[in-house]
Design a protein around this motif. Structure first.
Motif, PDB file in Angstrom:
ATOM      1  N   VAL A 116      54.496  47.331   0.344  1.00 60.37           N
ATOM      2  CA  VAL A 116      53.447  47.268  -0.812  1.00 60.37           C
ATOM      3  C   VAL A 116      51.985  47.501  -0.228  1.00 60.37           C
ATOM      4  O   VAL A 116      51.444  48.267  -0.996  1.00 60.37           O
ATOM      5  CB  VAL A 116      53.628  45.790  -1.465  1.00 60.37           C
ATOM      6  CG1 VAL A 116      52.596  45.613  -2.182  1.00 60.37           C
ATOM      7  CG2 VAL A 116      54.880  45.490  -2.064  1.00 60.37           C
ATOM      8  N   ARG A 117      51.759  46.943   0.771  1.00 62.13           N
ATOM      9  CA  ARG A 117      50.295  47.464   1.382  1.00 62.13           C
ATOM     10  C   ARG A 117      50.201  48.780   1.708  1.00 62.13           C
ATOM     11  O   ARG A 117      49.230  49.198   1.819  1.00 62.13           O
ATOM     12  CB  ARG A 117      50.220  46.445   2.445  1.00 62.13           C
ATOM     13  CG  ARG A 117      50.139  45.017   1.922  1.00 62.13           C
ATOM     14  CD  ARG A 117      49.442  44.026   3.397  1.00 62.13           C
ATOM     15  NE  ARG A 117      50.318  43.936   4.449  1.00 62.13           N
ATOM     16  CZ  ARG A 117      50.097  43.746   5.512  1.00 62.13           C
ATOM     17  NH1 ARG A 117      48.656  43.657   5.735  1.00 62.13           N
ATOM     18  NH2 ARG A 117      50.820  44.003   6.788  1.00 62.13           N
ATOM     19  N   TYR A 118      51.150  49.423   2.009  1.00 61.10           N
ATOM     20  CA  TYR A 118      51.232  50.956   2.186  1.00 61.10           C
ATOM     21  C   TYR A 118      51.039  51.697   0.765  1.00 61.10           C
ATOM     22  O   TYR A 118      50.036  52.530   0.744  1.00 61.10           O
ATOM     23  CB  TYR A 118      52.199  51.337   3.042  1.00 61.10           C
ATOM     24  CG  TYR A 118      52.445  53.017   2.990  1.00 61.10           C
ATOM     25  CD1 TYR A 118      51.775  53.535   3.913  1.00 61.10           C
ATOM     26  CD2 TYR A 118      53.455  53.695   2.301  1.00 61.10           C
ATOM     27  CE1 TYR A 118      51.912  55.047   4.266  1.00 61.10           C
ATOM     28  CE2 TYR A 118      53.576  55.022   2.315  1.00 61.10           C
ATOM     29  CZ  TYR A 118      52.595  55.620   3.257  1.00 61.10           C
ATOM     30  OH  TYR A 118      52.864  56.898   3.571  1.00 61.10           O
ATOM     31  N   ALA A 119      52.029  51.516   0.093  1.00 59.19           N
ATOM     32  CA  ALA A 119      52.193  52.232  -1.179  1.00 59.19           C
ATOM     33  C   ALA A 119      50.854  52.002  -2.461  1.00 59.19           C
ATOM     34  O   ALA A 119      50.610  52.775  -2.905  1.00 59.19           O
ATOM     35  CB  ALA A 119      53.530  52.044  -1.703  1.00 59.19           C
ATOM     36  N   VAL A 120      50.414  50.842  -2.572  1.00 60.05           N
ATOM     37  CA  VAL A 120      49.411  50.626  -3.504  1.00 60.05           C
ATOM     38  C   VAL A 120      48.198  51.188  -3.235  1.00 60.05           C
ATOM     39  O   VAL A 120      47.669  51.990  -4.149  1.00 60.05           O
ATOM     40  CB  VAL A 120      49.188  49.055  -3.722  1.00 60.05           C
ATOM     41  CG1 VAL A 120      48.111  48.813  -4.546  1.00 60.05           C
ATOM     42  CG2 VAL A 120      50.515  48.427  -4.444  1.00 60.05           C
ATOM     43  N   PRO A 121      47.689  51.190  -2.034  1.00 59.54           N
ATOM     44  CA  PRO A 121      46.221  51.794  -1.744  1.00 59.54           C
ATOM     45  C   PRO A 121      46.418  53.414  -1.859  1.00 59.54           C
ATOM     46  O   PRO A 121      45.610  54.062  -2.295  1.00 59.54           O
ATOM     47  CB  PRO A 121      45.963  51.433  -0.323  1.00 59.54           C
ATOM     48  CG  PRO A 121      46.702  50.031  -0.061  1.00 59.54           C
ATOM     49  CD  PRO A 121      47.954  50.251  -0.761  1.00 59.54           C
ATOM     50  N   LEU A 122      47.653  53.741  -1.281  1.00 55.28           N
ATOM     51  CA  LEU A 122      47.751  55.088  -1.192  1.00 55.28           C
ATOM     52  C   LEU A 122      48.122  55.788  -2.450  1.00 55.28           C
ATOM     53  O   LEU A 122      47.524  57.029  -2.860  1.00 55.28           O
ATOM     54  CB  LEU A 122      49.126  55.570  -0.456  1.00 55.28           C
ATOM     55  CG  LEU A 122      49.508  57.185  -0.288  1.00 55.28           C
ATOM     56  CD1 LEU A 122      48.431  57.717   0.266  1.00 55.28           C
ATOM     57  CD2 LEU A 122      50.784  57.127   0.624  1.00 55.28           C
ATOM     58  N   ALA A 123      48.896  55.236  -3.307  1.00 56.51           N
ATOM     59  CA  ALA A 123      48.880  55.704  -4.852  1.00 56.51           C
ATOM     60  C   ALA A 123      47.654  55.750  -5.673  1.00 56.51           C
ATOM     61  O   ALA A 123      47.323  56.564  -6.389  1.00 56.51           O
ATOM     62  CB  ALA A 123      49.895  54.768  -5.731  1.00 56.51           C
ATOM     63  N   ALA A 124      46.722  54.641  -5.304  1.00 57.86           N
ATOM     64  CA  ALA A 124      45.541  54.451  -6.018  1.00 57.86           C
ATOM     65  C   ALA A 124      44.641  55.540  -5.671  1.00 57.86           C
ATOM     66  O   ALA A 124      43.850  56.268  -6.649  1.00 57.86           O
ATOM     67  CB  ALA A 124      45.143  53.215  -5.799  1.00 57.86           C
ATOM     68  N   ILE A 125      44.676  55.915  -4.322  1.00 56.19           N
ATOM     69  CA  ILE A 125      43.664  57.086  -3.889  1.00 56.19           C
ATOM     70  C   ILE A 125      44.136  58.445  -4.633  1.00 56.19           C
ATOM     71  O   ILE A 125      43.430  59.349  -4.784  1.00 56.19           O
ATOM     72  CB  ILE A 125      43.396  56.803  -2.365  1.00 56.19           C
ATOM     73  CG1 ILE A 125      41.996  57.842  -2.233  1.00 56.19           C
ATOM     74  CG2 ILE A 125      44.356  57.293  -1.742  1.00 56.19           C
ATOM     75  CD1 ILE A 125      40.933  57.530  -2.688  1.00 56.19           C
ATOM     76  N   THR A 126      45.481  58.435  -4.365  1.00 56.08           N
ATOM     77  CA  THR A 126      46.014  59.791  -4.680  1.00 56.08           C
ATOM     78  C   THR A 126      45.836  60.106  -6.027  1.00 56.08           C
ATOM     79  O   THR A 126      45.462  61.252  -6.389  1.00 56.08           O
ATOM     80  CB  THR A 126      47.678  59.810  -4.564  1.00 56.08           C
ATOM     81  OG1 THR A 126      47.968  59.495  -3.216  1.00 56.08           O
ATOM     82  CG2 THR A 126      48.493  61.071  -5.075  1.00 56.08           C
ATOM     83  N   TYR A 127      46.000  59.303  -7.153  1.00 55.51           N
ATOM     84  CA  TYR A 127      45.807  59.451  -8.379  1.00 55.51           C
ATOM     85  C   TYR A 127      44.567  59.270  -8.945  1.00 55.51           C
ATOM     86  O   TYR A 127      44.022  59.807  -9.846  1.00 55.51           O
ATOM     87  CB  TYR A 127      47.184  58.844  -9.266  1.00 55.51           C
ATOM     88  CG  TYR A 127      48.379  59.383  -8.760  1.00 55.51           C
ATOM     89  CD1 TYR A 127      48.849  60.588  -8.663  1.00 55.51           C
ATOM     90  CD2 TYR A 127      49.460  58.615  -8.075  1.00 55.51           C
ATOM     91  CE1 TYR A 127      50.060  61.027  -8.183  1.00 55.51           C
ATOM     92  CE2 TYR A 127      50.391  58.907  -7.477  1.00 55.51           C
ATOM     93  CZ  TYR A 127      50.820  59.979  -7.562  1.00 55.51           C
ATOM     94  OH  TYR A 127      51.978  60.766  -7.082  1.00 55.51           O
ATOM     95  N   GLY A 128      44.016  58.127  -8.543  1.00 54.48           N
ATOM     96  CA  GLY A 128      42.739  57.570  -9.163  1.00 54.48           C
ATOM     97  C   GLY A 128      41.513  58.374  -8.604  1.00 54.48           C
ATOM     98  O   GLY A 128      40.509  58.674  -9.510  1.00 54.48           O
ATOM     99  N   ASP A 129      41.491  59.107  -7.321  1.00 54.15           N
ATOM    100  CA  ASP A 129      40.533  59.792  -7.060  1.00 54.15           C
ATOM    101  C   ASP A 129      40.436  61.295  -7.685  1.00 54.15           C
ATOM    102  O   ASP A 129      39.488  61.606  -8.026  1.00 54.15           O
ATOM    103  CB  ASP A 129      40.590  60.163  -5.355  1.00 54.15           C
ATOM    104  CG  ASP A 129      39.520  61.006  -4.918  1.00 54.15           C
ATOM    105  OD1 ASP A 129      38.371  60.685  -4.877  1.00 54.15           O
ATOM    106  OD2 ASP A 129      39.906  62.357  -4.523  1.00 54.15           O
ATOM    107  N   ALA A 130      41.951  61.563  -7.907  1.00 58.03           N
ATOM    108  CA  ALA A 130      41.859  62.874  -8.638  1.00 58.03           C
ATOM    109  C   ALA A 130      41.237  62.901 -10.031  1.00 58.03           C
ATOM    110  O   ALA A 130      40.602  63.299 -10.883  1.00 58.03           O
ATOM    111  CB  ALA A 130      43.363  63.328  -8.789  1.00 58.03           C
TER     112      ALA A 130
END
Length: 222
Positions: A116-130
């Motif tokens: 969870v601590r891996y996937a949540v920040p990674l998903a957020a930066i992957t799609y949120g930043d774009a």
């Protein structure tokens, strides 16, 4: 080894396809960069299903860092980049493509099996930043400058919060965290990461924002 080769094959296929269709499809350099960003992050989100040890993830991240450093920091790499029409003076100032695999490696090591601590920040930066970059470019009317002098837009920052919260809710739901607890944790992660993205310069949001999200999650999921 098989998993590493599969990821490499998919990355080459996806990134190669994006570069090949860029000119015929009229895709702007900004869209190309964000498509590559999202492809990289999306592939990394599948790492927990492919790998049980750290070395394949670290090897893939290290290889990506070396490749991106070559493209961004060497004359031959910059010539190659310019050949695809992706070079610009502003782009030369950003090292986001290098910071992202660094963040992926650190998230993997830091989560210690808590995906969870891996996937949540990674998903957020992957799609949120774009989302922040593309919405800000297309609809940004209310701008601000961060401490480093980079121009950002409130529209882009709001888009980051919205997308980061949605993907965080999905990832938390997959992990069994639901209801109001998932909602306020997702909001806290999205706001902290959007704030980190807003103050970051030279592409460092790809490193600082996931670190902020990871820290918030670690605290709230204790």
């Amino acid at each position: 080894v098989r998993g590493v080769l599969e990821v490499l094959g998919l990355a080459v296929l996806a990134h190669g396809t994006i570069l090949l269709v860029r000119r015929p499809a009229g895709i702007s350099p900004e869209w190309v960069r964000k498509l590559v960003h999202m492809t990289t992050g999306t592939l990394a989100l599948f790492f927990p299903r492919l790998f049980w040890q750290a070395w394949p993830v670290l090897a893939l991240c290290a290889g990506t860092i070396v490749a991106m450093a070559f493209v961004r920091l060497t004359p031959a790499g910059r010539k190659l980049e310019s050949g695809y029409g992706l070079g610009s003076s502003r782009r030369m100032e950003s090292l986001g493509e290098i910071y992202l695999p660094v963040a992926i490696a650190l998230l993997w090591l830091g989560c210690k099996g808590d995906m969870v601590r891996y996937a949540v920040p990674l998903a957020a930066i992957t799609y949120g930043d774009a989302a922040a970059a593309l919405v800000g470019k297309a609809y940004g009317r209310n701008g601000y400058r961060n401490p480093g002098g980079d121009r950002k837009s409130w529209e882009g920052s709001i888009a980051f919060v919205f997308v980061a919260m949605i993907v965080s809710l999905v990832a938390l739901g997959e992990a069994g965290v639901a209801g109001w607890r998932a909602a306020w944790i997702s909001l806290a992660v999205a706001l902290s990461m959007a704030a980190a993205e807003g103050v970051s310069t030279r592409g460092m949001d790809n490193l600082i924002a996931p670190a902020a999200g990871f820290a918030i999650l670690t605290y709230l999921l204790r």
